[in-house]
Each structure stands twice: as C-alpha cells, then as structure tokens.
Design a protein around this motif. Structure first.
Motif, PDB file in Angstrom:
ATOM      1  N   ALA A 139       0.833  -1.212   0.000  1.00 18.39           N
ATOM      2  CA  ALA A 139       0.000   0.000   0.000  1.00 18.39           C
ATOM      3  C   ALA A 139       0.864   1.257   0.000  1.00 18.39           C
ATOM      4  O   ALA A 139       0.341   2.361   0.135  1.00 18.39           O
ATOM      5  N   LEU A 140       2.199   1.055  -0.143  1.00 16.73           N
ATOM      6  CA  LEU A 140       3.166   2.142  -0.186  1.00 16.73           C
ATOM      7  C   LEU A 140       3.140   2.970   1.087  1.00 16.73           C
ATOM      8  O   LEU A 140       3.269   4.198   1.085  1.00 16.73           O
ATOM      9  N   ARG A 141       2.976   2.279   2.221  1.00 16.17           N
ATOM     10  CA  ARG A 141       3.110   2.911   3.533  1.00 16.17           C
ATOM     11  C   ARG A 141       4.523   2.643   4.051  1.00 16.17           C
ATOM     12  O   ARG A 141       5.078   1.560   3.851  1.00 16.17           O
ATOM     13  N   TYR A 142       5.105   3.634   4.731  1.00 21.12           N
ATOM     14  CA  TYR A 142       6.411   3.444   5.347  1.00 21.12           C
ATOM     15  C   TYR A 142       6.342   2.298   6.352  1.00 21.12           C
ATOM     16  O   TYR A 142       5.483   2.270   7.240  1.00 21.12           O
ATOM     17  N   ARG A 143       7.249   1.345   6.212  1.00 19.89           N
ATOM     18  CA  ARG A 143       7.360   0.281   7.212  1.00 19.89           C
ATOM     19  C   ARG A 143       8.677   0.354   7.976  1.00 19.89           C
ATOM     20  O   ARG A 143       8.755  -0.077   9.116  1.00 19.89           O
ATOM     21  N   ARG A 144       9.725   0.875   7.334  1.00 22.35           N
ATOM     22  CA  ARG A 144      11.008   0.997   8.025  1.00 22.35           C
ATOM     23  C   ARG A 144      11.899   1.999   7.283  1.00 22.35           C
ATOM     24  O   ARG A 144      11.886   2.055   6.063  1.00 22.35           O
ATOM     25  N   LEU A 150      16.843   9.947   7.679  1.00 20.63           N
ATOM     26  CA  LEU A 150      16.525  11.103   8.517  1.00 20.63           C
ATOM     27  C   LEU A 150      17.572  12.194   8.349  1.00 20.63           C
ATOM     28  O   LEU A 150      17.248  13.383   8.351  1.00 20.63           O
ATOM     29  N   ASP A 151      18.854  11.802   8.196  1.00 22.30           N
ATOM     30  CA  ASP A 151      19.903  12.796   7.977  1.00 22.30           C
ATOM     31  C   ASP A 151      19.699  13.533   6.651  1.00 22.30           C
ATOM     32  O   ASP A 151      19.982  14.714   6.541  1.00 22.30           O
ATOM     33  N   ILE A 152      19.220  12.803   5.631  1.00 21.64           N
ATOM     34  CA  ILE A 152      19.069  13.397   4.303  1.00 21.64           C
ATOM     35  C   ILE A 152      17.816  14.268   4.228  1.00 21.64           C
ATOM     36  O   ILE A 152      17.848  15.398   3.740  1.00 21.64           O
ATOM     37  N   ASP A 153      16.683  13.738   4.731  1.00 24.90           N
ATOM     38  CA  ASP A 153      15.390  14.395   4.513  1.00 24.90           C
ATOM     39  C   ASP A 153      14.832  15.092   5.747  1.00 24.90           C
ATOM     40  O   ASP A 153      13.855  15.833   5.648  1.00 24.90           O
ATOM     41  N   GLY A 155      13.081  15.146   9.739  1.00 22.98           N
ATOM     42  CA  GLY A 155      11.953  14.460  10.350  1.00 22.98           C
ATOM     43  C   GLY A 155      12.376  13.315  11.242  1.00 22.98           C
ATOM     44  O   GLY A 155      13.560  13.103  11.532  1.00 22.98           O
ATOM     45  N   THR A 156      11.395  12.536  11.695  1.00 20.60           N
ATOM     46  CA  THR A 156      11.645  11.418  12.599  1.00 20.60           C
ATOM     47  C   THR A 156      11.038  10.154  12.023  1.00 20.60           C
ATOM     48  O   THR A 156      10.266  10.183  11.057  1.00 20.60           O
ATOM     49  N   VAL A 157      11.374   9.022  12.653  1.00 17.13           N
ATOM     50  CA  VAL A 157      10.798   7.739  12.240  1.00 17.13           C
ATOM     51  C   VAL A 157       9.293   7.737  12.481  1.00 17.13           C
ATOM     52  O   VAL A 157       8.503   7.288  11.637  1.00 17.13           O
ATOM     53  N   ASP A 158       8.864   8.249  13.648  1.00 23.02           N
ATOM     54  CA  ASP A 158       7.425   8.242  13.985  1.00 23.02           C
ATOM     55  C   ASP A 158       6.603   9.064  13.000  1.00 23.02           C
ATOM     56  O   ASP A 158       5.413   8.785  12.797  1.00 23.02           O
ATOM     57  N   ARG A 163       2.481   5.731   7.422  1.00 22.87           N
ATOM     58  CA  ARG A 163       1.920   6.768   6.563  1.00 22.87           C
ATOM     59  C   ARG A 163       2.385   6.566   5.128  1.00 22.87           C
ATOM     60  O   ARG A 163       3.447   6.015   4.871  1.00 22.87           O
ATOM     61  N   THR A 164       1.589   7.070   4.201  1.00 28.15           N
ATOM     62  CA  THR A 164       1.951   6.962   2.785  1.00 28.15           C
ATOM     63  C   THR A 164       2.908   8.087   2.424  1.00 28.15           C
ATOM     64  O   THR A 164       3.072   9.071   3.164  1.00 28.15           O
ATOM     65  N   LEU A 165       3.516   7.947   1.247  1.00 32.07           N
ATOM     66  CA  LEU A 165       4.435   8.979   0.768  1.00 32.07           C
ATOM     67  C   LEU A 165       3.720  10.303   0.553  1.00 32.07           C
ATOM     68  O   LEU A 165       4.258  11.376   0.839  1.00 32.07           O
ATOM     69  N   GLU A 166       2.494  10.245   0.029  1.00 31.53           N
ATOM     70  CA  GLU A 166       1.748  11.486  -0.185  1.00 31.53           C
ATOM     71  C   GLU A 166       1.446  12.175   1.140  1.00 31.53           C
ATOM     72  O   GLU A 166       1.495  13.409   1.233  1.00 31.53           O
ATOM     73  N   GLU A 167       1.128  11.391   2.184  1.00 27.85           N
ATOM     74  CA  GLU A 167       0.821  11.983   3.482  1.00 27.85           C
ATOM     75  C   GLU A 167       2.038  12.670   4.102  1.00 27.85           C
ATOM     76  O   GLU A 167       1.905  13.663   4.812  1.00 27.85           O
ATOM     77  N   VAL A 168       3.221  12.137   3.849  1.00 25.00           N
ATOM     78  CA  VAL A 168       4.427  12.679   4.464  1.00 25.00           C
ATOM     79  C   VAL A 168       5.053  13.785   3.615  1.00 25.00           C
ATOM     80  O   VAL A 168       5.485  14.813   4.135  1.00 25.00           O
ATOM     81  N   HIS A 169       5.091  13.588   2.283  1.00 29.55           N
ATOM     82  CA  HIS A 169       5.890  14.468   1.431  1.00 29.55           C
ATOM     83  C   HIS A 169       5.088  15.240   0.389  1.00 29.55           C
ATOM     84  O   HIS A 169       5.692  15.962  -0.412  1.00 29.55           O
TER      85      HIS A 169
END
Length: 787
Positions: A139-144, A150-153, A155-158, A163-169
């Motif tokens: 479903a293209l949700r972040y699993r790990r 985190l260093d590159i982009d 934010g945090t793991v939580d 969440r999906t890529l669209e929801e985050v980015h």
C-alpha cells in the motif's frame, strides 16, 4: 505464509552463517542457504515447520523454548541429529518485528566469533548503511527507514511509519509513489531515478536525490513491498552544473582562439594521392629549415621527432589508403629551423575530382604553447596527487620527483638544506632523492653531503628563497665547483639547462628541487621557471602539512601510550609488554594491555581491543581498563570480573563491541603456577613450553563485551610449567587482509617457535617486528615467563 518484509532476502542468503527466523506461531519463516548446508535440511522442507520439528534433540528443544518464551536470548552449542551430524553454535534472541518473534543464527562451533559478527551485521544492516534505506508495503506505507534517511530528509521515524508517501511528502511523495507503483506492477527494479523538489509538503529546502527502487519477494515469489536506496546529490548536482557551464564557456573561448590562430599562422602544404610530397611548401620549409630537395618524396618526415615519426607515417598512410578518405589530424613534435622541437597539429583533407581523390591539402599549426600549458596543468595535478598520497616529508618530495620525470625534467634531485650558519655564505646539506629518466646513466653521487659556494644556483635559490634558471656549467666552472666526475657526467649526457626551486617550511628554505634538461628537450625558459616555482610552492604546502601531521600523530601516539603503564615486578615471573601503533593514519586505537598485582600476591593480566581507531575508542579503552582494575579481585574468578565489566560498560554505553582476555597468574601452595582466565571473543592465548614448542590454549571463548551482557561466562585454567611463556596479544599481531589458506595462525606459531629461546624482551621485539599480519593495525603484546 507471509515472509517478513523488513529483511532483504538477497543479503540474508549470502551471509556466511546460518540464519533463521520464527513467527508468532513458532513456525520457521526464514531459513537461508548456509543453514541448509550446516544442517542438511533443504529450505523447502524447513519453511513452515514448527520449532519442535527442528533437527535438534529433545532436551535442547525444551531448553530453547523455555528461554525464548521467557523473553531471554539463548546461546550455546547444540548437536544436530544423526551419527555424522556436526555440533553447531546456536544463538537466538526475541525480537519485535512484523511477522517475526525470534531471530537466530547457526554456525559451526569452530567459528563462533563469526556467528556473533554476522548476527550483529543483521541487526546493524540498515542503520550502518551510508545511504538512505526505506521499505514500503504494497500500500506504499512506510514500514522501516534507517538513520541516513533522517539525515538526508529530516523528520523522525514516527512521522513516517504507517503513513503513505503522499501523506508525508506531498507532491514529491506522489512522484516517488508513482515510481514504486511501477515496480509493484512489473516487478522490475529502477536504478538511479532522479528526483527533485521539496519534502514535507513543500516546506523543506530544494533538494535532489538519486533513488534506486526494487521489489521485495517472498519465497513463493509473491511481491511483499518495495525497497528504496536514497542518495542526496543536491550539492554534487549543483557543482556539476556549474562546472559544465564554466567548461562550456572555456571551450568556446578556446575554440575562438584556436580558429583565429589557425586562420593566421598555419603553414599550408599539398601532397600527392599516395601521400608523398612533390610540390614545394614554403610555409612548412620556413618552419623546418629544409630545402626543397630535402623535403621531396617522404623527406618531410625527417623533421618529425624520432619518437613520433613511425606513428605519423602509419597514420598518414592509413588515411591515404582509406577508400572513403576523410580528415586527417595528428599532434606531434616537429624540428624547427632553430634546432629545437615544438608541438604542431597536422590537418589534411582530400581534394576530389570526379569522385576520386586527386591530391591532399594540409596545414601545420604551431600548438606548442597550448600543449605545454596543458601539460603544465597536468603535471601540477599529478605532482599534487602524488605528494598527497604520503604523509612524511621526504616521501612527499620523492613522490614529486617521480611525477616530474621524464615529462618535465630528465633528472630531478632533492637537496635537504642545513639550517644557515652565522656568517656563512655557502650552503650545506645532503642529497635526498635523485630520479633519472629511462635510458640515461645514473649520476655519480659520491658523498651524499654537499657544499655549494655562494655563486651556485642552489645557494642563490636558498639565499633569495626564489626559483633560479641557469645553464649547466662547464668542467672548469669555478663558481659551481662540481667534482670532475659530476661535470664529465653532465657533459656526457648533453645536459643544457637547470631549474632550481625552493621548498619552504615556516618561512625557511628546508629543501631545494633541481630539474635538469638534457638532449633534445627544449632548454628551459622563463615560463618553465614559473612552473618550477609553482611546484616548489605546492611542495612547501605538502611539507607543512606532513610536518603538522607527524606532530599530531606523535601527540596521538603519546596519548595512547600514556594510558598504558609499565608491567609490575613480580617474584618468580618475567613480564614484558609491547605496544606498536598502526603504521598509517592519524589514529589512536582501542588496543590495551594491563598487568597488576592482586591482594595476596596473584598477578592480574589482561589484553583487550575496543572496536575503532579514533579518540572515542581510546577513551573507551581507558574507561574499560580502569573499571576492570576496580572489579578484579583475588576472591572472585576472572569470569565474574568480565561479566561485571560487561554489564557496567553496557549500561553506561561505554562500548558496543570489545574483545578481552582477563586472567590471574597464581602460585599455589605446592609451588605450581597456574593461569586461570576468561575470554570474551578475543584471540586465544599462546603457551610456549620451556623447550620452545608453542600451542594455542583451548579455553572457552564467550561473546564479546557490549553484545549480550547477561550471557554466562566460564573460566579456563592451565598449569604454567617452569620456563614456559604465556603470550597474550591483540589481532593486529596476526590478522591478514587475505588468507585463503588460513595460514595466519600457523605462521604465528612458527614465528613464536623461531624466537622462543631468546630472552623475553628480545622475544617480544621479534614478534612485533616480524609479525605475520599485514593490516597495519595496532599491535599489543603481553608476555609472562615463569622462572
């Protein structure tokens, strides 16, 4: 059966240890190729089976199940069923991963350390990667994600998990998601996909990435999700575009300049269909000084430099013979009327009549200045790179000499200059480096010490701290005062000019570079003088850097050595210790030794190795050494002190990976001397009999410090007969980069055997000096000999 979706199958299958995983129903869901080889159980038979069906005996199974259900890791040796089955090292830990409750490793008992290392590799696989790694479900949700993401982009793991890529980015996330949907649709990986934009719904800074996307499959081939490898190329892409813009501007300017030169200064000639010369070419003859008769036929080739002549003729004849003759172009050196050689570019095109080649029309363009300018830049780059590859002063100057011969000089010498004497006008010092072009005889060096009078170019260079251009002296030149042998050698090789450049450190000339031209090399000019000065300037910077490096390294080594104390004096024992820092690099390591008396007369000894070669490793070493001294006690066995050290150091976060051998050398009431020790993943000690025959002690090897602090540890004990020698060491004494025949351990015993009869101090010196290792690691050695 669902395959765990956060373990890359390809990596697990290539690990050199057996790996397995169990789900919440106690069913095996991972069984890699090495586990098949160790147990003889094929993956198809094992996957999906229960733990109770594993190839282990019943008591072992009950013990494993009890430990794991209690939430504790289990490690030990377990037999595989069957008369010929091996005994395996088994280690399992409870985990909280999607679809997995237990992860474990299997390894032959002869290599338990490798099992621990591989297990640690699995646990650190994502977090230690130098690139961003992320895993998404179907479903293209972040699993790990790992820390690099985190260093590159940001934010945090939580903020990502679930969440999906669209929801985050936002919009950028939708672009990435489209690519991942394509991977899920056709099962094909995408490599180095460029992505540009702002993350966190457009609130982040403008960035550029390269993303590699790949499908993750279950054993049955079902796609479980997608993996992503992420690299931030924002800075490199910006630099690349700027360099491309500057390069394009420079190329355009050079083309304009070249077109202007060729339009105004090129010499024109006409050749026949077969490539020979029958018509006069006044412009070319004005360059070469040949007569009409000398140039006719193939005589024009006589003016081409001997090293280029064969190439010129072969290329020219190939162009003439070609059925579809095109433009001929070649850069080469041409002898001029003045007697020297210059670089020219020859270009020719065929003139056709009725579709056939009737003749060739060509030009000769002087490109010597451009070639020499390009060569100077290349030479500076090569010399700088060569000097940067070494870290000692004389090594850098030797590397510089190797980079300039024979392209810039036929002979290069480096003179190390003595500090100036009060009232002195001459220059003294020693010759350090001499490089001679192939084919030239070596110079008669004689005494490496030199004395040059005030008129000598080297003396002038030192006095003025500036480069000097000079002709080579004659044999009777009083101001140079060369030895007769040196003067005759210079005349015999047809030396004609020299350049001298100073090398400074702290504003003082400490060395002089001498470049000599011989034979048909054009005499040095003022332009070459500038290049020599630039070489001297770069050498000065390298010398300053090397001097600072050596000073810093001395401070670092002194720091490391200051943490190591001299062994005590103990009646009936000889004790010697050696510490040799790594051969390269500005690094202090975590290797240490210690020997100190315990209440009651026993001697506590230890050798350890903290992972890393930096100041944190040295600091951790100092803490562990101090804590072990506080925990060691004659009333508790060495294993108890090591266990307590592991727990305290782990709780305080002092170490994540440290090997250690700690033990007591004690004399019993009977007079017998024994060594009792505990080993935490360290190379086994060596015992050398009085007759000189060595052997590795066969005590139990426990896990390293910082991995499993609650793991049980045991002691081993051996009698030390009179005249025997106990040897503790770190892996820097034996480790090799490549050892396909596994000879390092045997070679160490051979080395010990060869020097066992020496006094203990000489014995230790020879082991360190003649070490069989080749990894340039720190070496620590502690030897105890029973008198």
């Amino acid at each position: 059966m669902e395959r765990p979706d956060d373990v890359p199958a390809g990596v697990v299958d290539h690990l050199p240890i057996g790996v397995f995983a169990i789900d919440a129903d106690d069913a095996l869901v991972v069984w890699n190729a090495h586990a098949e080889r160790l147990t003889g159980r094929a993956r198809e038979r094992v996957l999906g089976s229960r733990l109770a069906d594993a190839p282990l005996d019943d008591p072992t199974l009950h013990r494993i199940v009890d430990e794991l259900r209690a939430g504790r890791p289990f490690a030990g040796r377990v037999p595989v069923l069957g008369d010929t089955g091996p005994t395996l090292y088994f280690r399992a830990v409870p985990v909280s991963l999607p679809g997995i409750t237990v992860v474990g490793v299997l390894q032959d008992v002869v290599d338990t350390r490798a099992g621990d290392e591989a297990f640690a590799l699995l646990d650190a696989l994502w977090e230690s990667a130098p690139v961003g790694l992320a895993y998404f479900d179907t479903a293209l949700r972040y699993r790990r994600v790992n820390g690099a993401v985190l260093d590159i982009d940001g934010g945090t793991v939580d903020q990502r998990l679930g969440r999906t890529l669209e929801e985050v980015h936002g919009a950028v996330g939708a672009t990435i998601a489209d690519g991942l949907r394509g991977v899920l649709a056709d099962g094909r990986a995408r490599s180095a996909v460029p992505i540009r934009g702002r993350l966190w719904h457009g609130a982040g800074p403008p960035q550029e990435w390269r993303m590699s996307m790949y499908p993750v499959h279950a054993p049955d081939g079902q796609v479980l999700g997608c993996g992503v490898v992420l690299v931030d190329v924002t800075s490199s892409e910006r630099n690349r575009r700027e360099l491309a813009r500057v390069a394009a501007q420079r190329a355009h300017a050079l083309n304009r300049y070249q077109s202007l030169i060729e339009a105004t200064s090129a010499a024109v000639w006409v050749r026949e269909v077969d490539g020979s010369a029958r018509r006069d070419a006044p412009g070319l003859r004005a360059i070469t000084g040949q007569s009409v008769a000398q140039m006719r036929g193939w005589g024009f080739l006589d003016a081409v430099h001997p090293t280029h002549r064969a190439t010129w003729r072969t290329s020219w004849e190939r162009a003439v013979a070609a059925e579809s003759a095109g433009v001929f172009s070649l850069d080469y050196r041409l002898r001029t009327a003045e007697g020297g050689y210059r670089w020219f570019r020859s270009r020719a095109v065929p003139v056709r009549t009725d579709g056939r080649v009737a003749q060739w029309v060509g030009t000769e363009t002087d490109i010597d200045d451009a070639v020499r300018a390009r060569d100077r830049l290349d030479l500076l780059a090569r010399a700088t790179l060569a000097m940067n590859s070494v870290t000692d002063t004389e090594g850098e100057l030797d590397a510089l000499a190797g980079a300039v011969v024979p392209d810039f000089a036929d002979i290069c010498r480096v003179y190390l200059v003595d500090p100036p004497r009060t009232g002195g006008t001459g220059i003294t010092g020693r010759r350090s480096v001499t490089r001679t072009a192939p084919g030239l005889p070596e110079s008669p060096m004689g005494d490496v010490r030199f004395v040059f009078g005030p008129a000598h170019p080297i003396a002038r260079c030192v006095r003025e701290a500036a480069p000097v251009l000079s002709a080579v002296p004659t044999i009777d030149a009083a101001d140079w005062r060369p030895t007769p042998e040196m003067a005759r050698w210079g005349i015999g090789i047809d030396a004609h000019s020299v350049l001298v450049a100073p090398v400074l450190s702290g504003g003082v000339v400490v060395a002089v570079l001498l470049f000599m031209g011989v034979g048909d090399r054009p005499p040095y000019t003022e332009d070459d003088l500038g290049l020599a000065g630039e070489l001297g300037t770069r050498a000065s910077a390298a010398v300053e850097r090397a001097t600072a490096f050596q000073q810093s390294r001395q401070v670092a080594v002194a720091l490391q050595s200051a943490m190591l104390t001299e062994p005590p004096s103990v009646p009936g024992l000889e004790i010697e210790a050696r510490y040799l820092p790594a051969a390269v690099g500005l690094a202090v390591g975590g290797d240490w030794f210690d020997a100190f008396p315990l209440p009651g007369g026993d001697l506590a000894v230890g050798v350890g190795d903290v992972a890393g070669h930096d100041l944190p490793a040295a600091a951790a070493m100092g803490q562990l050494r101090s804590m072990l001294r506080a925990l060691a006690d004659v009333d508790r066995p060495p294993s108890a002190a090591v266990t307590a050290l592991d727990r305290v150091a782990t709780r305080l976060g002092v170490t994540h990976f440290t090997t250690l051998v700690h033990g007591h050398v004690a004399r019993r009431a009977t007079g017998e001397v024994v060594f009792r020790w505990s080993n935490a993943g360290h190379p086994q000690p060596v015992l050398v009999a009085a007759a000189g025959e060595p052997e590795f002690l066969r005590g139990e090897v426990g896990v390293v410090l910082g991995v499993a602090p609650d793991s049980p540890r045991r002691d081993s004990e051996v009698v030390l007969p009179p005249g025997s020698t106990l040897l503790l060491y770190t892996d820097g004494l034996v480790e090799r980069r490549r050892d396909p025949d596994d000879r390092a351990a045997a070679d160490l015993l051979d080395l010990v055997r060869a020097h066992a009869g020496r006094p203990l101090g000489e014995f230790c010196d020879h082991l360190v000096r003649d070490s069989v290792a080749d990894t340039d690691d720190d070496i620590v050695l502690l030897a105890v000999r029973v008198r």
